[in-house]
Design a protein around this motif. Structure first.
Motif, PDB file in Angstrom:
ATOM      1  N   SER A 108     116.069 -17.159  64.069  1.00 58.98           N
ATOM      2  CA  SER A 108     114.814 -16.690  64.581  1.00 58.98           C
ATOM      3  C   SER A 108     114.546 -15.199  64.936  1.00 58.98           C
ATOM      4  O   SER A 108     113.540 -14.413  64.931  1.00 58.98           O
ATOM      5  CB  SER A 108     114.365 -17.342  65.883  1.00 58.98           C
ATOM      6  N   ASP A 109     115.668 -14.558  65.102  1.00 58.30           N
ATOM      7  CA  ASP A 109     115.763 -12.833  65.404  1.00 58.30           C
ATOM      8  C   ASP A 109     115.893 -12.254  64.029  1.00 58.30           C
ATOM      9  O   ASP A 109     115.958 -11.127  64.159  1.00 58.30           O
ATOM     10  CB  ASP A 109     116.952 -12.662  66.073  1.00 58.30           C
ATOM     11  N   THR A 110     116.148 -12.866  62.908  1.00 63.70           N
ATOM     12  CA  THR A 110     116.297 -12.257  61.628  1.00 63.70           C
ATOM     13  C   THR A 110     115.255 -12.553  60.741  1.00 63.70           C
ATOM     14  O   THR A 110     114.962 -11.585  59.857  1.00 63.70           O
ATOM     15  CB  THR A 110     117.596 -12.842  61.155  1.00 63.70           C
ATOM     16  N   VAL A 111     114.429 -13.570  60.848  1.00 64.84           N
ATOM     17  CA  VAL A 111     113.402 -14.049  59.835  1.00 64.84           C
ATOM     18  C   VAL A 111     112.096 -13.138  60.119  1.00 64.84           C
ATOM     19  O   VAL A 111     111.535 -12.981  61.323  1.00 64.84           O
ATOM     20  CB  VAL A 111     113.148 -15.363  60.167  1.00 64.84           C
ATOM     21  N   SER A 112     111.473 -12.628  59.294  1.00 66.47           N
ATOM     22  CA  SER A 112     110.348 -11.891  59.203  1.00 66.47           C
ATOM     23  C   SER A 112     109.224 -13.108  59.150  1.00 66.47           C
ATOM     24  O   SER A 112     109.007 -13.734  58.135  1.00 66.47           O
ATOM     25  CB  SER A 112     110.011 -11.137  58.123  1.00 66.47           C
ATOM     26  N   LEU A 113     108.499 -13.526  60.201  1.00 65.89           N
ATOM     27  CA  LEU A 113     107.502 -14.479  60.352  1.00 65.89           C
ATOM     28  C   LEU A 113     106.108 -14.325  60.198  1.00 65.89           C
ATOM     29  O   LEU A 113     105.691 -13.438  61.087  1.00 65.89           O
ATOM     30  CB  LEU A 113     107.873 -15.360  61.498  1.00 65.89           C
ATOM     31  N   ARG A 114     105.728 -14.807  59.243  1.00 64.94           N
ATOM     32  CA  ARG A 114     104.040 -14.470  59.130  1.00 64.94           C
ATOM     33  C   ARG A 114     103.670 -16.007  58.762  1.00 64.94           C
ATOM     34  O   ARG A 114     103.651 -16.063  57.341  1.00 64.94           O
ATOM     35  CB  ARG A 114     103.765 -13.509  58.102  1.00 64.94           C
ATOM     36  N   PRO A 115     103.512 -16.823  59.643  1.00 70.34           N
ATOM     37  CA  PRO A 115     103.174 -18.149  59.305  1.00 70.34           C
ATOM     38  C   PRO A 115     102.033 -18.414  58.324  1.00 70.34           C
ATOM     39  O   PRO A 115     101.064 -17.869  58.076  1.00 70.34           O
ATOM     40  CB  PRO A 115     102.741 -18.780  60.671  1.00 70.34           C
ATOM     41  N   GLY A 116     102.577 -19.154  57.277  1.00 71.45           N
ATOM     42  CA  GLY A 116     101.763 -19.337  56.184  1.00 71.45           C
ATOM     43  C   GLY A 116     102.120 -18.659  55.035  1.00 71.45           C
ATOM     44  O   GLY A 116     101.644 -18.668  53.884  1.00 71.45           O
ATOM     45  N   GLN A 117     102.873 -17.571  55.383  1.00 73.36           N
ATOM     46  CA  GLN A 117     103.432 -16.546  54.280  1.00 73.36           C
ATOM     47  C   GLN A 117     104.732 -16.377  54.302  1.00 73.36           C
ATOM     48  O   GLN A 117     105.394 -16.276  53.066  1.00 73.36           O
ATOM     49  CB  GLN A 117     102.721 -15.142  54.593  1.00 73.36           C
ATOM     50  N   GLN A 118     105.525 -16.178  55.314  1.00 79.86           N
ATOM     51  CA  GLN A 118     106.800 -15.727  55.480  1.00 79.86           C
ATOM     52  C   GLN A 118     107.625 -16.527  56.455  1.00 79.86           C
ATOM     53  O   GLN A 118     106.993 -17.352  57.325  1.00 79.86           O
ATOM     54  CB  GLN A 118     106.954 -14.287  55.992  1.00 79.86           C
ATOM     55  N   GLY A 119     108.822 -16.510  56.237  1.00 77.38           N
ATOM     56  CA  GLY A 119     109.631 -17.255  57.335  1.00 77.38           C
ATOM     57  C   GLY A 119     110.933 -17.641  56.557  1.00 77.38           C
ATOM     58  O   GLY A 119     111.528 -17.155  55.559  1.00 77.38           O
ATOM     59  N   LEU A 120     111.842 -18.546  57.272  1.00 73.98           N
ATOM     60  CA  LEU A 120     112.661 -19.388  56.741  1.00 73.98           C
ATOM     61  C   LEU A 120     112.141 -20.233  55.657  1.00 73.98           C
ATOM     62  O   LEU A 120     111.592 -21.362  56.147  1.00 73.98           O
ATOM     63  CB  LEU A 120     113.729 -19.961  57.870  1.00 73.98           C
ATOM     64  N   VAL A 137     120.717 -20.127  52.359  1.00 71.56           N
ATOM     65  CA  VAL A 137     119.522 -20.279  52.860  1.00 71.56           C
ATOM     66  C   VAL A 137     118.580 -18.947  52.175  1.00 71.56           C
ATOM     67  O   VAL A 137     119.357 -17.907  52.000  1.00 71.56           O
ATOM     68  CB  VAL A 137     119.517 -19.903  54.665  1.00 71.56           C
ATOM     69  N   ALA A 138     117.357 -19.353  52.152  1.00 72.53           N
ATOM     70  CA  ALA A 138     116.739 -18.157  51.622  1.00 72.53           C
ATOM     71  C   ALA A 138     115.324 -17.932  52.709  1.00 72.53           C
ATOM     72  O   ALA A 138     114.730 -18.861  53.154  1.00 72.53           O
ATOM     73  CB  ALA A 138     115.965 -18.678  50.255  1.00 72.53           C
ATOM     74  N   PHE A 139     115.294 -16.731  52.829  1.00 72.34           N
ATOM     75  CA  PHE A 139     114.280 -16.252  54.083  1.00 72.34           C
ATOM     76  C   PHE A 139     113.792 -14.939  53.839  1.00 72.34           C
ATOM     77  O   PHE A 139     114.333 -14.139  53.112  1.00 72.34           O
ATOM     78  CB  PHE A 139     114.884 -16.459  55.611  1.00 72.34           C
ATOM     79  N   ASN A 140     112.621 -14.628  54.449  1.00 75.78           N
ATOM     80  CA  ASN A 140     112.152 -13.131  54.457  1.00 75.78           C
ATOM     81  C   ASN A 140     113.013 -12.559  55.707  1.00 75.78           C
ATOM     82  O   ASN A 140     112.778 -12.994  56.747  1.00 75.78           O
ATOM     83  CB  ASN A 140     110.530 -13.055  54.496  1.00 75.78           C
ATOM     84  N   ASN A 141     113.222 -11.543  55.424  1.00 72.28           N
ATOM     85  CA  ASN A 141     114.142 -10.638  56.175  1.00 72.28           C
ATOM     86  C   ASN A 141     113.543  -9.716  57.072  1.00 72.28           C
ATOM     87  O   ASN A 141     112.804  -8.432  56.313  1.00 72.28           O
ATOM     88  CB  ASN A 141     115.463  -9.817  55.449  1.00 72.28           C
ATOM     89  N   LEU A 142     113.551  -9.761  58.449  1.00 65.48           N
ATOM     90  CA  LEU A 142     112.817  -8.712  59.177  1.00 65.48           C
ATOM     91  C   LEU A 142     113.281  -7.424  59.005  1.00 65.48           C
ATOM     92  O   LEU A 142     112.622  -6.535  59.203  1.00 65.48           O
ATOM     93  CB  LEU A 142     112.776  -9.311  60.654  1.00 65.48           C
TER      94      LEU A 142
END
Length: 625
Positions: A108-120, A137-142
């Motif tokens: 949660s501290d590493t993921v770039s979270l934009r719900p509906g667009q980005q995240g884990l 794992v694949a994720f958007n990197n903050l």
């Protein structure tokens, strides 16, 4: 915010493909026979009749999970289900349905979270996980400006329900121009290689043509060897990847560029290039352009969110979420030539893109989808499940299942005795489906961001996990899937995780204001289309720059009041111009407007006609039935 868009595949019987090869035959990409414009032979549409007249149900496995968007199963006999949460948490559901309180992995501290667009977004376990404990794992990197990141981790050797600390090994970091269209689903294929889906990088119509470019990893399905680091990479390139090996360049200059004539330091004029060996000239020419990305296995995708391998045959099914009008399911038979072009953004499903283009370069497209359906009443975002190969419900064997984020419908796809694809609605659920997974037994599972009314939020999350079974195999006391349509008002679309409605996929993020902060409905209609007391009323919120919801079902031939509340900071417009109906309403920031409509059955697209807003994705659909 908006529901996600996904994968593509091959149409068998419609095209003459390059020779079929095994997974390890070293196949190179080859051109398929061109498809004549408008040729949709063999493409299935809803309304088909599946062999055996199957009936299905979904039974609840777990609830109270926060924003699940994917499901994975370790290759062991534990029976555990790993739920991928878009905010960065991987949670474990035990075989008995118990949700463990502590996460398996917390990013949660590493993921770039934009719900509906980005995240884990994705999780896959190494085929030898029982021995080496490796997972991906694949994720958007903050910390990389939202770049798509593929990383390897290891399980704690002393705790099978916990990832070991500080074991991350980044494998891939893929820069993106926009936050939308990430893909991110991970699967190990029957060949032991890791496959990864990537979206085209975002915005309307793939403005950088990433999906068609073999110089970028966006808009692709990638294939890598996680066990063999070569050529300075932390992973290997399988030798039979379609664009692997030396000399794989798409040189834009046919032959050699014109010889350059210049003056050397001594002042003697001569053709310096002509003195060079032709092989040296060719080598220099290749340095002028980048090499094709050797990781590419297939290309031409918009947002291949869910793809899967048939565990029995190795066939690949790819559900690619569409843009403005169409959803598609693609099929690539095991052993067929890799490196195929699936068409985006020349095509949206089998149709030219944009829709107002009458002809498009279909000769560049290898294959068309095997199934498609139109936006509107049938949905807005396809979510692929996989081919059922479980033992509990043999009557479902061989059927490829998919779901719909907006309509909640669950569908089956399979060839009949004549080899014709049949595509049929099987269950009308009230779930907002986000992802899927398949266990070692061949059973299919579904994640959703809606829970039952009496379970969910008070237990810590809005999400749930369901198992697909034949309708006659529901265990006594099991909770079955709620029927009907998803209640979009129950969950803000921002909380829907990594799914993306094409009509909303360029939206900005931000939570909706509380009801008390919204403008009240005006006393009189702004532009009434009918008189009398409306039988129903629906509210449409306007934000910067998107509608919520983007899809509304209303009854046909009935007075219905539509209320528009501008919760944004700029003027918005509601415009509907179709079948002789012309409506246009401007709404100032903080204000509201309304209209009473009475429409015959059909799908009606509405837009915001403020300059630039429609182009940015501020559109929606009235599904009238």
């Amino acid at each position: 915010m908006s529901p996600a868009r996904l994968l593509t595949a091959l149409l068998v019987g419609t095209f003459v493909l390059a020779p079929l090869l095994s997974w390890s035959d070293g196949a190179r990409a080859q051109e398929a026979t061109p498809v004549a414009p408008g040729d949709q032979a063999g493409v299935a549409h809803l309304g088909g009749d599946l062999p055996g007249d199957p009936r299905i149900q979904l039974i609840e496995v777990a609830a109270g999970i926060s924003n699940p968007v994917n499901i994975a199963f370790p290759p062991d006999d534990s029976g555990r289900i790993f739920s991928v949460g878009v905010e960065g948490l991987i949670r474990i559901v035990e075989a008995d349905g118990t949700l463990l309180p502590d996460p398996f992995l917390d990013l949660s501290d590493t993921v770039s979270l934009r719900p509906g667009q980005q995240g884990l977004l994705g999780l896959a376990f190494h085929p030898d996980y029982a021995e080496n404990g490796l997972f991906y794992v694949a994720f958007n990197n903050l910390f990389a400006n939202g770049a798509m990141t593929l990383s390897e981790f290891q399980v704690d050797p002393d705790d099978p329900n916990k990832a070991a600390a500080k074991t991350e090994r980044p494998l891939l970091v893929i820069d993106k121009p926009y936050p939308q269209h990430n893909g991110g689903t991970l699967r190990f294929g029957p060949d032991g290689y890791l496959y990864m889906a990537t979206g085209d990088g975002g915005w309307q119509g793939d403005p950088f043509d990433n999906a068609q470019s073999r110089f970028t990893l966006l808009g692709k399905i990638l294939r890598i060897d996680v066990d063999g680091a070569t050529d300075g990479r932390p992973y290997g390139i399988p030798a039979d990847n379609p664009f692997a090996g030396p000399g794989r360049y798409d040189n834009p200059y046919p032959g050699q560029p014109p010889a350059e004539t210049g003056e050397d330091k001594k002042g003697d004029k001569k053709n310096r290039r002509q003195e060079k060996d032709p092989r040296q000239i060719a080598a220099e020419n290749r340095k002028l352009i980048p090499p094709v990305k050797e990781e590419i296995w297939a290309y031409g995708f918009r947002n291949p969110w869910q793809f899967s391998f048939d565990p029995l045959t190795g066939d690949v099914y790819i559900a690619d979420v569409g843009a403005e009008n169409w959803e598609e399911i693609n099929f690539q038979p095991a052993g067929s030539t890799a490196g195929q072009n699936y068409g985006w953004d020349f095509l949206e499903a089998t149709h030219c893109f944009p829709a107002d283009i009458e002809s498009c370069p279909r000769q560049q497209i290898g294959v068309l989808p095997v199934a498609e359906y139109e936006h509107g009443f049938d949905g807005c975002a396809v979510i692929g499940f996989g081919v059922y190969r479980g033992q509990e419900s043999p009557e479902l064997d061989g059927i490829y299942f998919s779901g719909e984020y907006c309509s909640g419908e669950i569908r089956g796809l399979q060839r009949d005795a004549d080899g014709v694809w049949q595509f049929e609605n099987l269950l009308d659920s009230a779930l907002q489906i986000t992802g899927s997974g398949q266990d070692a037994n061949g059973d299919l599972y579904v994640s959703a961001v809606t829970s039952r009314k009496d379970k969910g939020e008070e237990e810590g999350g809005n999400g749930s996990i369901w198992k697909l079974v034949a309708a006659g195999n529901v265990p006594d006391g099991a909770t079955t899937i709620p029927l009907g349509s998803p209640e979009e008002g129950d969950r803000k679309p921002e909380k829907a995780g990594q799914t993306e409605d094409a009509d909303l996929d360029e939206a900005t993020d931000g939570d909706a204001p509380a009801a008390s902060d919204r403008p009240a409905r005006p006393e009189s209609a702004a532009t009434p289309a009918a008189s009398g007391a409306p039988a129903a009323e629906f509210a449409i919120d306007m934000y910067d720059i998107f509608f919520v919801p983007t899809r509304i079902r209303i009854p046909a031939n009935t007075d219905v009041r539509l209320v528009f509340r501008n919760d944004g900071t700029i003027v918005h417009n509601f415009a509907l111009n179709q079948q002789g109906i012309e409506i246009s309403i401007d709404v100032d920031p903080g204000d509201a407007g309304e209209v009473v409509v009475n429409l015959p059955a059909g799908n009606y697209k509405f837009v915001c006609n403020i300059p630039g807003h429609k182009q940015a994705g501020m559109t929606g659909v009235l599904a009238v039935s």
